[in-house]
Structure formats: structure tokens, C-alpha cells
Motif scaffolding. Structure first.
Motif, PDB file in Angstrom:
ATOM      1  N   LEU A 211       0.802  -1.217   0.000  1.00  0.00           N
ATOM      2  CA  LEU A 211       0.000   0.000   0.000  1.00  0.00           C
ATOM      3  C   LEU A 211       0.839   1.273   0.000  1.00  0.00           C
ATOM      4  O   LEU A 211       0.575   2.195  -0.781  1.00  0.00           O
ATOM      5  N   LEU A 212       1.843   1.358   0.876  1.00  0.00           N
ATOM      6  CA  LEU A 212       2.604   2.597   0.978  1.00  0.00           C
ATOM      7  C   LEU A 212       3.322   2.953  -0.319  1.00  0.00           C
ATOM      8  O   LEU A 212       3.186   4.093  -0.799  1.00  0.00           O
ATOM      9  N   PRO A 213       4.076   2.043  -0.952  1.00  0.00           N
ATOM     10  CA  PRO A 213       4.707   2.415  -2.231  1.00  0.00           C
ATOM     11  C   PRO A 213       3.703   2.808  -3.303  1.00  0.00           C
ATOM     12  O   PRO A 213       3.957   3.713  -4.104  1.00  0.00           O
ATOM     13  N   ALA A 214       2.547   2.139  -3.320  1.00  0.00           N
ATOM     14  CA  ALA A 214       1.521   2.488  -4.309  1.00  0.00           C
ATOM     15  C   ALA A 214       0.992   3.898  -4.071  1.00  0.00           C
ATOM     16  O   ALA A 214       0.778   4.670  -5.022  1.00  0.00           O
ATOM     17  N   MET A 215       0.774   4.262  -2.803  1.00  0.00           N
ATOM     18  CA  MET A 215       0.316   5.610  -2.467  1.00  0.00           C
ATOM     19  C   MET A 215       1.372   6.659  -2.811  1.00  0.00           C
ATOM     20  O   MET A 215       1.047   7.749  -3.304  1.00  0.00           O
TER      21      MET A 215
END
Length: 456
Positions: A211-215
Motif C-alpha cells: 500500500l505505501l509504495p503504491a500511495m
């Protein structure tokens, strides 16, 4: 600059602009917990320590929220960092508008916007009120928004400017000024985005490493598309209960971290001592998932404490009853008697009467719709169990202990393991600001040690 493992400090982790713009020491925040569990005392203690948190306004009456805001302000003064949770009340836009009126009237300058599926006029009005052009020509918004999101499509709305159609409608209605409307396209709706991975309470069970890298990638694309001079910062929440977890978040480039479950088991949290006793015994495996009471019909889920409790099993059974039946009259008589005896502890007629009293004042249109739709009426009756289970936990009702609804993620158990043998082992020594300092300093030490090993 490389960190030294001996002198490493948490105030060097995360985004410097986050610390500067929020006026805080650390890129560490305590998220809001609904029903006032993130209490005025919790928020004031964080603020006095130079740390950011938000009062848990979700599910509270407006009068109680206003009183809490005034208590916090009186305790910390005008310049301290703090804010209020703005929880999207699905299906009740009038309540959201009234909440924003309160925030603006009381001069609350920071909100944690949570449970949003799409941007609303009330949220836009809060963000744009007072917006002006700064001395350097860039837009200056006095009202800060941190948007929590577990889905990219929701995060994208926070990362872009306020929707032009909503801005135009607010301006036409005189709800914002022409200057505020003209500047709206030049800044994102939110200053900060919190990528919410698998967490206590409402959760989409997202994986932080995904989730964090995608955000972050989405933020970079949206910043280029809109040409913002100051794109939103992206932080992480969910599963953060140990120094190693925080260190991993910062190693992935998180601008800040947000903790939740671990703060419920602190002196300042406004829930019962009995709940805190139970939370302090939890292990990382002692959680389960149940339907969310406030989003019953769409199948949203909450993560709750399972150890010694039956709430998740009973909530899942009630949800299946609602799925199988289209009205209260279709529910078998024996099943209904079991619900009344074991789950409600009172007749269904009393539950419906209490429900009528609440919605007649808060949302009469929803009540009218339920009277015309037997399946919706059944949902509202069964949903009462969630409200009751939350009350039982917060008051520490030991007679109905098995029915307690306690929102909790695995971070609570991970923190307990880390705290074993330290001054934090007893929750009565757990103060929300001291936990933040300890976790951040220890995370900085872990990162420094890793740098040292790599350098060696």
C-alpha cells in the motif's frame, strides 16, 4: 546525514516539513479513536509534549464535541498542535455539515478525515474556509486536512484539488468567498495522506509493503498532473506497535507514522480499566474480523479483540441473519428469542423503540426509509448490538463482558511483546506521549545500527 546508533533520535525521522508545518517535534501522530476514546486528556497530553493527535469525535453528540474542544484549548493554549477527527457519517450529510460548522466556529485548524469514500461539500468547505494568497504568491490554507485512505481511488481525491463542481456550488451558495473559490484549484484537498494498512477498527486489510509504495507513486503522479508546488506528504498506519515496525515504515520513505491500537491501552484513553487490562494481555494473534456496524449493509469490516470475547462471532452471525432474511417477521421465532436473550438482553421492541428515538432526532429521513423497507429496518435493529457492545466495553460491564466490542489490531499484541520487562509492561505506566518518544527513538536506533552494519 548518517545516524549514530548511540545518539540516534526520533526527531530526525520522517519529513522535516511535516514537523515544521504542524509545529511538532516528531513525525509521529496518534490517530483518533471514536466515541471519545481519543479523549481530551489524551489530545492535551500529546499537544503539551509537542506531538499531534486528534480528538475522537466519531459517534459523539455535537454538544460533547464542542465541550471537548474547549477543554483541550483551555488545557494547551492557542499555539499547540492538535485537531479533531472528522468522520464521514454515511447517509447523514446534515450531521457532517453541522460538524464542520462547529469546527469552523471553534477555530479547529486540523482534522483527520476518515471513512470517506468520496469528497463531500462539507469537507471542501472546511478545507477552503480562510484560504488566502500568501506573501510568496502560493495559496495558504489555515485549515489542515490529513486524509486517511486504504484505497487508491479515495487517496487520489485527497491528493487532487477540491472538485470544481463542488467549489462552484459552495461559492454560488455563499458558503465560501470568491477568493477562496479562485484559489481552490492551486492546492490539494489534503496536506497529508495516511495510507491505512491492516488496522484496528475499520479495515480493508491492506498490506503495508504494497500500500505505501503504491500511495507514494500515486502522489507523485498526481503532483505532476496538477503542478502543485507542495504535494501532499504520505505516511503510514496499521500494524505499527514496535520500533522495528516504525523503522520499516521510515525505511520505505514514509513521511510520518500514525499509531492507533496501542494508544487505547494508555492512561489517557477514555475506555474502561477492564478493557485496558484485557488489551494489555493481548498477543499479536488475538484479533478477529466482524462486520462494521456503521456500514452494515455494504459488508465493511472491523478488526476487533478476540481474546476472551464473543463479539466477533456473534456479530458475524447477526450479519448472516440479515443476509438470509428480508424482514424481522421472516426471522425464525427461536432465533429471535436467542438474539433477545443472549445478544440484546432485552426485547426487540425495546431495541426498536430506542432506535426510533435516536434517528427521529439525528436523521428522520433514514427512519422514514426504514419504516418503508423491512430489510433496512431489520438491519437497524440488528445493528443496535454493535452500539450496545461498544457501550458495554467502555463502561467495563463485567456481567456482559463476552459481548464487548473492542477495536484492536495486531499492533497491540506486538507492543505488549516489546514492552515485556520494561516500564511499559503495566498499562498504568503507559502514557501516550512517552510511548511515542520511546518508539521513535528506538526506531532511530535500529535504522542507525543498520546503516552502521552496511557501512562496515
Amino acid at each position: 546525514m548518517a545516524l549514530d546508533a548511540v545518539t540516534a533520535r526520533g526527531d530526525r525521522l520522517g519529513s522535516a516539513s511535516f514537523r515544521r508545518e504542524h509545529g511538532v517535534r516528531l513525525a509521529y501522530v496518534a490517530g483518533a479513536m471514536a466515541k471519545g476514546i481519543a479523549s481530551p486528556e489524551l489530545v492535551a497530553r500529546m499537544a503539551r509534549a509537542g506531538l499531534l493527535s486528534w480528538y475522537g469525535a466519531g459517534g459523539q453528540r455535537l454538544a460533547a464535541i464542542r465541550s471537548a474542544v474547549r477543554r483541550i484549548r483551555a488545557a494547551v493554549g492557542p499555539a499547540a498542535p492538535w485537531g479533531v477527527n472528522l468522520l464521514h457519517p454515511i447517509g447523514m450529510p446534515a450531521l457532517e455539515e453541522a460538524m464542520v460548522d462547529l469546527l469552523l466556529e471553534e477555530g479547529v485548524r486540523s482534522v483527520e478525515a476518515a471513512a470517506y469514500i468520496e469528497v463531500t461539500p462539507a469537507l471542501v468547505r472546511y478545507r477552503l474556509s480562510g484560504l488566502r494568497c500568501g506573501a510568496d504568491g502560493t495559496p495558504c490554507a489555515p485549515n489542515k486536512v490529513l486524509g486517511k485512505a486504504s484505497r487508491l481511488e479515495v487517496a487520489a481525491q485527497f491528493m487532487g484539488p477540491a472538485p470544481p463542481a463542488i467549489v462552484a456550488a459552495l461559492a454560488d451558495a455563499g458558503r465560501i468567498t470568491p477568493e477562496e473559490a479562485a484559489l481552490a484549484a492551486r492546492l490539494p484537498l489534503a496536506d497529508d495522506i495516511c495510507a491505512e494498512a491492516d488496522s484496528g477498527g475499520h479495515t480493508d486489510r491492506r498490506v503495508a509493503l504494497v500500500l505505501l509504495p503504491a500511495m507514494q507513486a500515486l502522489r507523485d503522479r498526481e503532483a505532476r498532473r496538477h503542478g502543485f508546488a507542495r504535494p501532499p506528504r504520505v505516511g503510514l498506519a496499521g500494524g505499527l506497535g514496535t520500533p522495528a515496525a516504525l523503522a520499516a515504515a521510515f525505511a520505505m520513505g514514509a513521511d510520518f507514522v500514525l499509531t492507533g491500537s496501542i494508544n487505547q491501552c494508555t492512561v489517557e484513553a477514555s475506555t474502561s480499566d477492564a478493557v485496558k487490562d484485557l488489551l494489555a494481555l493481548a498477543g499479536p494473534q488475538d484479533t478477529d474480523f466482524a462486520p462494521a456496524g456503521d456500514m452494515f449493509e455494504i459488508g465493511a469490516r472491523v478488526q476487533v479483540l478476540r481474546r476472551g470475547l464473543l463479539f466477533s462471532a456473534r456479530a458475524n452471525r447477526l450479519y448472516e441473519i440479515w443476509r438470509r432474511h428480508d424482514s424481522l417477521e421472516e426471522v425464525p421465532a427461536e432465533t429471535l428469542r436467542q438474539i433477545e436473550r443472549q445478544y440484546f438482553g432485552r426485547p426487540v421492541a425495546e431495541v426498536w423503540a430506542e432506535t426510533i428515538d435516536h434517528y427521529a432526532a439525528a436523521a428522520p429521513d433514514i427512519l422514514a426509509a426504514a419504516e418503508a423497507n423491512p430489510k433496512q429496518k431489520l438491519a437497524m435493529i440488528l445493528r443496535w448490538y454493535w452500539i450496545h457492545a461498544n457501550r458495554l466495553a467502555m463502561t467495563g460491564d463485567t456481567v456482559r463482558r463476552t459481548d464487548w466490542q473492542v477495536h484492536c489490531g495486531p499492533a497491540m499484541g506486538a507492543f505488549n511483546e516489546w514492552a515485556r520487562g520494561t516500564s511499559f509492561e503495566d498499562w498504568r505506566a503507559r502514557h501516550v506521549d512517552l510511548i511515542g518518544d520511546a518508539l521513535m527513538d528506538a526506531a532511530a536506533g535500529l535504522l542507525a545500527a543498520r546503516e552502521g552494519r552496511q557501512g562496515g
